[in-house]
Enzyme design. Structure first.
Site, PDB file in Angstrom:
ATOM      1  N   TYR A  12       0.864  -1.180   0.000  1.00  0.00           N
ATOM      2  CA  TYR A  12       0.000   0.000   0.000  1.00  0.00           C
ATOM      3  C   TYR A  12       0.900   1.230   0.000  1.00  0.00           C
ATOM      4  O   TYR A  12       2.088   1.141   0.321  1.00  0.00           O
ATOM      5  CB  TYR A  12      -0.964   0.008   1.194  1.00  0.00           C
TER       6      TYR A  12
ATOM      7  N   HIS B  20       6.025  -0.293   1.555  1.00  0.00           N
ATOM      8  CA  HIS B  20       5.814   0.709   0.520  1.00  0.00           C
ATOM      9  C   HIS B  20       6.871   0.634  -0.583  1.00  0.00           C
ATOM     10  O   HIS B  20       8.041   0.388  -0.312  1.00  0.00           O
ATOM     11  CB  HIS B  20       5.828   2.114   1.123  1.00  0.00           C
TER      12      HIS B  20
END
Length: 316
Positions: A244, A292
């Site tokens: 994400y 990330h």
């Protein structure tokens, strides 16, 4: 015979003229579609972020509303994606019940100023990189109409390099800090328990609005990021790389919707290649991005800068 030749010549001349004028008219129409007249600019800045750009327009046209509101919630499909980035396994029905409770306690009215030919909304997005040390960007950052800061980044003691003005502060429970009464909290919920954190103080017995804590009073000014916006950034901008998006990259993309001109500070490594925070010593020199896609996010920042959609101040 001569008259016939003159007639043919006249017909050909007319056909040529019609073709020329038709082509000129088509070119003018295309030009006007892609480049509106100066007096129809979307904002009053020298260069407006939202002026037509095929690449950026393609990315942004798929965006949902960035903030949750009583009339703007998420679909079950989006909830199922959001559920995957957390360990909480509670149901969509429980999520909806929690969100309804949040808005009963903290009525949210999303009311941002829209782009206007008479207005230039300038934003500074301030990250926490050690490359801000010695930058002396403070006065430049404070000069912006809107200053957005992220997580635990302080200003006290660092004013020369990071400024002291904060319009919006992006946080989630683990990075929460007290804010002054001129700063609006922008809350990033990464899981259901984050939303429960918002309402937990008021759920305790014998607590009334009169005796509510200072921290909770500030939440009345909050805006909560829509999980659908997180999913959109993950799918459309990052093409599903990583698990994400990071808080910093989400904040940057969000700023493209809030501002006419965006300047970015405090992202990336310092000159020694260290990924430190300007307010603490971190000896680990590796890019600590967890779930990330840090390198890809940084490449997007550089591309936005090269495309002249934002200005990227790299620091020292």
């Amino acid at each position: 015979m001569l008259q016939r030749k003159l007639l043919v010549f006249f017909v050909l001349l007319c056909a040529t003229a019609i073709g020329v004028f038709s082509r000129a008219s088509w070119i003018l129409n295309v030009y006007q579609d892609f480049f509106p007249p100066q007096n129809e600019s979307v904002c009053a800045c020298n260069k407006c972020l939202m002026e037509y750009d095929p690449w950026l327009s393609e990315l942004m046209k798929e965006s949902p509303e960035p903030f949750l509101s009583p009339t703007n919630n998420i679909s079950e499909d989006t909830f199922n994606w959001w559920k995957k980035i957390q360990t909480d396994r509670r149901s969509f029905a429980f999520y909806n019940k929690t969100v309804n409770k949040v808005f009963q306690i903290f009525p949210t009215k999303v009311n941002f100023t829209r782009s206007s030919p008479d207005l230039c909304r300038t934003c500074a997005v301030v990250g926490n990189s050690g490359n801000l040390n010695g930058s002396r960007y403070g006065p430049l950052i404070d000069f912006h109409d809107i200053v957005i800061r992220i997580n635990l980044g302080p200003t006290k003691g660092f004013e020369r390099d990071v400024g002291n003005k904060t319009t919006y502060h992006v946080m989630y429970p683990r990075s929460f800090k007290k804010l002054d009464n001129t700063t609006h909290l922008v809350f990033f919920p990464f899981k259901i328990s984050d939303l429960l954190w918002l309402i937990r103080p008021l759920a305790q017995k014998n607590i009334t609005l009169t005796y509510i804590s200072y921290d909770v009073i500030l939440l009345f000014t909050k805006l909560s990021l829509n999980p659908a916006f997180m999913k959109y950034v993950h799918y459309v901008w990052l093409e599903k790389h990583g698990r994400y998006p990071s808080t910093g990259f989400l904040t940057l993309v969000l700023s493209l919707y809030l501002c006419d001109e965006v300047n970015v500070f405090g992202f990336g490594a310092d000159k020694k290649g260290n990924w430190n925070h300007y307010y603490e010593e971190i000896k680990n020199t590796r890019l600590r991005t967890g779930q990330h896609p840090g390198k890809l996010e940084y490449q997007y920042i550089e591309k936005l800068h090269k495309q002249r959609k934002i200005h990227f101040f790299r620091g020292w």
